[in-house]
Design a protein around this motif. Structure first.
Motif, mmCIF file in Angstrom:
data_model
loop_
_atom_site.group_PDB
_atom_site.id
_atom_site.type_symbol
_atom_site.label_atom_id
_atom_site.label_comp_id
_atom_site.label_asym_id
_atom_site.label_seq_id
_atom_site.Cartn_x
_atom_site.Cartn_y
_atom_site.Cartn_z
ATOM 1 N N THR A 1 -4.468 10.911 21.486
ATOM 2 C CA THR A 1 -3.130 11.470 21.740
ATOM 3 C C THR A 1 -2.373 10.794 22.892
ATOM 4 O OG1 THR A 1 -3.990 13.570 20.985
ATOM 5 C CG2 THR A 1 -1.857 13.618 22.096
ATOM 6 N N LEU A 2 -2.978 10.775 24.073
ATOM 7 C CA LEU A 2 -2.239 10.256 25.237
ATOM 8 C C LEU A 2 -2.054 8.744 25.152
ATOM 9 C CD1 LEU A 2 -3.572 12.361 28.267
ATOM 10 C CD2 LEU A 2 -1.519 12.717 26.902
ATOM 11 N N GLN A 3 -3.095 8.045 24.689
ATOM 12 C CA GLN A 3 -2.975 6.589 24.549
ATOM 13 C C GLN A 3 -1.854 6.232 23.581
ATOM 14 O OE1 GLN A 3 -4.932 5.817 27.395
ATOM 15 N NE2 GLN A 3 -4.617 3.923 26.261
ATOM 16 N N GLN A 4 -1.807 6.961 22.461
ATOM 17 C CA GLN A 4 -0.772 6.663 21.467
ATOM 18 C C GLN A 4 0.620 6.992 21.990
ATOM 19 O OE1 GLN A 4 -2.284 8.777 18.073
ATOM 20 N NE2 GLN A 4 -3.380 6.988 17.296
ATOM 21 N N ALA A 5 0.709 8.087 22.730
ATOM 22 C CA ALA A 5 2.013 8.448 23.305
ATOM 23 C C ALA A 5 2.478 7.358 24.268
ATOM 24 C CB ALA A 5 1.922 9.789 24.020
ATOM 25 N N MET A 6 1.529 6.751 24.934
ATOM 26 C CA MET A 6 1.863 5.670 25.859
ATOM 27 C C MET A 6 2.274 4.420 25.069
ATOM 28 S SD MET A 6 -0.139 4.872 29.321
ATOM 29 C CE MET A 6 -1.686 4.430 28.589
ATOM 30 N N ASP A 7 1.512 4.114 24.013
ATOM 31 C CA ASP A 7 1.844 2.955 23.178
ATOM 32 C C ASP A 7 3.239 3.086 22.564
ATOM 33 O OD1 ASP A 7 -0.641 2.007 23.773
ATOM 34 O OD2 ASP A 7 -1.570 2.591 21.862
ATOM 35 N N ARG A 8 3.590 4.321 22.201
ATOM 36 C CA ARG A 8 4.918 4.538 21.619
ATOM 37 C C ARG A 8 6.019 4.538 22.672
ATOM 38 N NH1 ARG A 8 2.223 8.604 18.498
ATOM 39 N NH2 ARG A 8 2.848 10.147 20.014
ATOM 40 N N GLY A 9 5.625 4.457 23.923
ATOM 41 C CA GLY A 9 6.619 4.431 25.001
ATOM 42 C C GLY A 9 7.091 5.816 25.424
ATOM 43 N N THR B 1 9.817 13.758 32.939
ATOM 44 C CA THR B 1 10.749 13.756 31.814
ATOM 45 C C THR B 1 10.339 14.844 30.817
ATOM 46 O OG1 THR B 1 9.367 12.256 30.534
ATOM 47 C CG2 THR B 1 10.964 11.243 32.028
ATOM 48 N N ASP B 2 11.211 15.120 29.844
ATOM 49 C CA ASP B 2 10.867 16.105 28.813
ATOM 50 C C ASP B 2 9.628 15.660 28.047
ATOM 51 O OD1 ASP B 2 12.941 17.636 29.582
ATOM 52 O OD2 ASP B 2 14.301 17.013 27.968
ATOM 53 N N ALA B 3 9.538 14.343 27.800
ATOM 54 C CA ALA B 3 8.372 13.826 27.067
ATOM 55 C C ALA B 3 7.099 14.072 27.876
ATOM 56 C CB ALA B 3 8.549 12.343 26.790
ATOM 57 N N ASP B 4 7.160 13.872 29.186
ATOM 58 C CA ASP B 4 5.997 14.158 30.035
ATOM 59 C C ASP B 4 5.534 15.595 29.815
ATOM 60 O OD1 ASP B 4 5.640 11.745 31.432
ATOM 61 O OD2 ASP B 4 7.243 12.239 32.850
ATOM 62 N N ARG B 5 6.488 16.509 29.808
ATOM 63 C CA ARG B 5 6.149 17.934 29.696
ATOM 64 C C ARG B 5 5.531 18.258 28.343
ATOM 65 N NH1 ARG B 5 9.456 21.442 33.609
ATOM 66 N NH2 ARG B 5 8.626 23.127 32.361
ATOM 67 N N GLU B 6 5.988 17.555 27.311
ATOM 68 C CA GLU B 6 5.463 17.745 25.964
ATOM 69 C C GLU B 6 3.938 17.631 25.928
ATOM 70 O OE1 GLU B 6 6.281 18.596 22.675
ATOM 71 O OE2 GLU B 6 7.976 19.121 23.988
ATOM 72 N N TYR B 7 3.401 16.747 26.749
ATOM 73 C CA TYR B 7 1.969 16.422 26.651
ATOM 74 C C TYR B 7 1.097 17.121 27.689
ATOM 75 C CZ TYR B 7 3.094 13.006 23.120
ATOM 76 O OH TYR B 7 3.515 12.424 21.959
ATOM 77 N N LEU B 8 1.650 18.092 28.391
ATOM 78 C CA LEU B 8 0.839 18.739 29.435
ATOM 79 C C LEU B 8 -0.305 19.559 28.834
ATOM 80 C CD1 LEU B 8 3.548 19.755 32.062
ATOM 81 C CD2 LEU B 8 1.947 17.828 32.136
ATOM 82 N N TYR B 9 0.001 20.298 27.786
ATOM 83 C CA TYR B 9 -1.079 21.070 27.149
ATOM 84 C C TYR B 9 -2.197 20.130 26.677
ATOM 85 C CZ TYR B 9 -3.905 23.089 23.523
ATOM 86 O OH TYR B 9 -4.998 23.432 22.777
ATOM 87 N N ASP B 10 -1.798 19.090 25.946
ATOM 88 C CA ASP B 10 -2.797 18.157 25.404
ATOM 89 C C ASP B 10 -3.655 17.569 26.516
ATOM 90 O OD1 ASP B 10 -2.177 18.255 22.650
ATOM 91 O OD2 ASP B 10 -0.404 17.025 23.005
ATOM 92 N N SER B 11 -3.053 17.316 27.668
ATOM 93 C CA SER B 11 -3.808 16.656 28.730
ATOM 94 C C SER B 11 -4.947 17.545 29.237
ATOM 95 C CB SER B 11 -2.882 16.230 29.874
ATOM 96 O OG SER B 11 -2.465 17.347 30.602
#
Ligand SMILES: Nc1ncnc2c1ncn2[C@@H]1O[C@H](COP(=O)(O)OP(=O)(O)O)[C@@H](O)[C@H]1O
Ligand SMILES: [Mg+2]
Length: 371
Positions: free
Chosen positions: A207-215, A302-312
């Motif tokens: 999840t996090l790696q892919q979110a990073m790859d997608r920018g 950013t909003d995108a950062d917040r999107e991934y807080l649960y997943d983290s």
């Protein structure tokens, strides 16, 4: 060299009166030194950097220099404007008398001195919701401090430390190649259940790696070891004041820190609990930590950062469980053990915690959305 001679190579005003070991860290050898002169006192921290953990301690010291050169002016500017509701601090390097950032002894060991955060305590576990809130505030403020430090200025202290897919590959290799692993999997239904637990979360591991790859997520600076006992709380005001243990600071996702801090703070039972029914993710501590964190982190998130807080939070817990489990299968190579199935039990605890987090996903997301 004697420690008292060694510390005198550093440029601290006054006369050395006390030099005592400091307890609870488990990576570096740490000492507290007190120097006095007629009208005042200077307390500093002397540390030997652990070469087994950090193969290139000189690089660690260059990182620390860059970090403090970046952060101290920001701290001073904040102090001047008096916009903060407290004094934020960060240790400073105390140079040797010949103006070096560290001293290398005759055995090639590297010693450094940093200023001590005065009148503050780093607790070993969460003390309650107020403490959790302060821990969140300190981590959030630290992330803000380093959010504009260019990543190329710092080296990764332990390369690939939190790249979950890397641990998955390592685990797959163990299952494929180790005869011990094969035997354990054959002999125990529980071990096979844990294998299934991992298999069900394979895609999630990316999840996090892919979110990073997608920018969507940006590489920034992270602390790398945001445990409660690396967060200093002012003894008099009860307010958080500084992150310490800065050797693991390097380029990464702030999400790894966020997830790791919550993973450890919100589990009262700790990492060694044998009664799994005690392993639960505490929502009160979670909310308090996040309130403290987001109040500070709002400045850069950013909003995108917040999107991934649960997943983290889920991911870091899964990752640690995976690492314990892989090490158990491989024969306890990385994590030291005091009894034969200790790493298996540690894996059980993290997987249980991971399930507890998953079962509270809706609550966690709702609570994050409110803050
Ligand atoms: N700058 C500092 N000010 C006050 N106490 C410190 C400071 N640095 C370290 N300590 C104390 O020493 C302990 C161990 O230091 P730390 O840098 O966290 O090493 P380790 O990597 O071994 O955990 C901390 O938990 C804290 O109690
Ligand atoms: Mg520490």
């Amino acid at each position: 060299m004697e420690l008292s001679l060694l510390i005198n190579l550093f440029d601290v005003p006054g006369c050395l009166v006390v030099l005592n070991p400091v307890g609870s860290g488990n990576v570096n050898d740490t000492f507290n030194a007190i120097f006095r002169n007629t009208f005042d006192e200077h307390q500093v921290i002397l540390q030997k950097i652990n070469r087994k953990v950090f193969p290139e301690p000189e690089a660690i010291m260059r990182n620390l220099r860059r970090l403090t050169v970046h952060a101290h002016p920001k701290l001073l500017a904040e102090e001047e404007k008096q916009t903060a509701d407290r004094v934020w601090q960060m240790p400073m390097i105390v140079q040797t008398k010949d103006k070096k950032d560290f001293y290398t002894d005759e055995d090639g060991q590297l010693w450094r001195v940093i200023t001590k955060i005065p009148s503050a305590t780093a607790f070993d576990s969460a003390q309650g919701t107020e403490h959790a809130l302060e821990c969140g505030a300190v981590l959030g403020h630290f992330h803000w401090l380093v959010s504009d430090l260019p990543t190329e200025q710092m080296v990764e202290p332990i390369p690939g430390f939190h790249v979950t897919p890397r641990y998955l590959r390592q685990y797959d290799e163990t299952v494929e190649n180790s005869s011990r692993a094969k035997e354990l999997l054959r002999a125990s239904t529980e071990v096979r259940r844990m294998e299934m637990f991992i298999n069900e979360r394979r895609e999630f591991a990316y999840t996090l790696q892919q979110a990073m790859d997608r920018g969507e997520l940006k590489l920034r600076m992270m602390h790398g070891d945001p445990k409660v006992n690396n967060i200093m709380i002012d003894n008099f005001t009860g307010k958080g004041t500084a992150m310490i243990d800065l050797d693991t600071v390097g380029p990464g996702l702030v999400h790894y820190d966020f997830g790791d801090a919550l993973r450890s703070i919100c589990n009262h039972a700790g990492e060694e609990e044998s009664n799994l029914s005690k392993v639960v993710f505490d929502m009160n501590l979670f909310e308090s930590f996040c309130r403290g964190y987001l109040r500070q982190a709002r400045q850069f998130m950013t909003d995108a950062d917040r999107e991934y807080l649960y997943d983290s939070v889920r991911l870091i817990t899964f990752e640690l469980g995976l690492r314990f489990f892989q090490d158990y299968l491989a024969g306890d190579i990385y994590f030291k053990t005091q009894y034969p199935e200790q790493n298996l039990n540690r894996a059980r605890v993290q997987f249980r915690l991971c399930e507890s987090i998953e079962s509270k996903e809706r609550m966690i997301r709702e609570s994050l959305a409110k803050l």
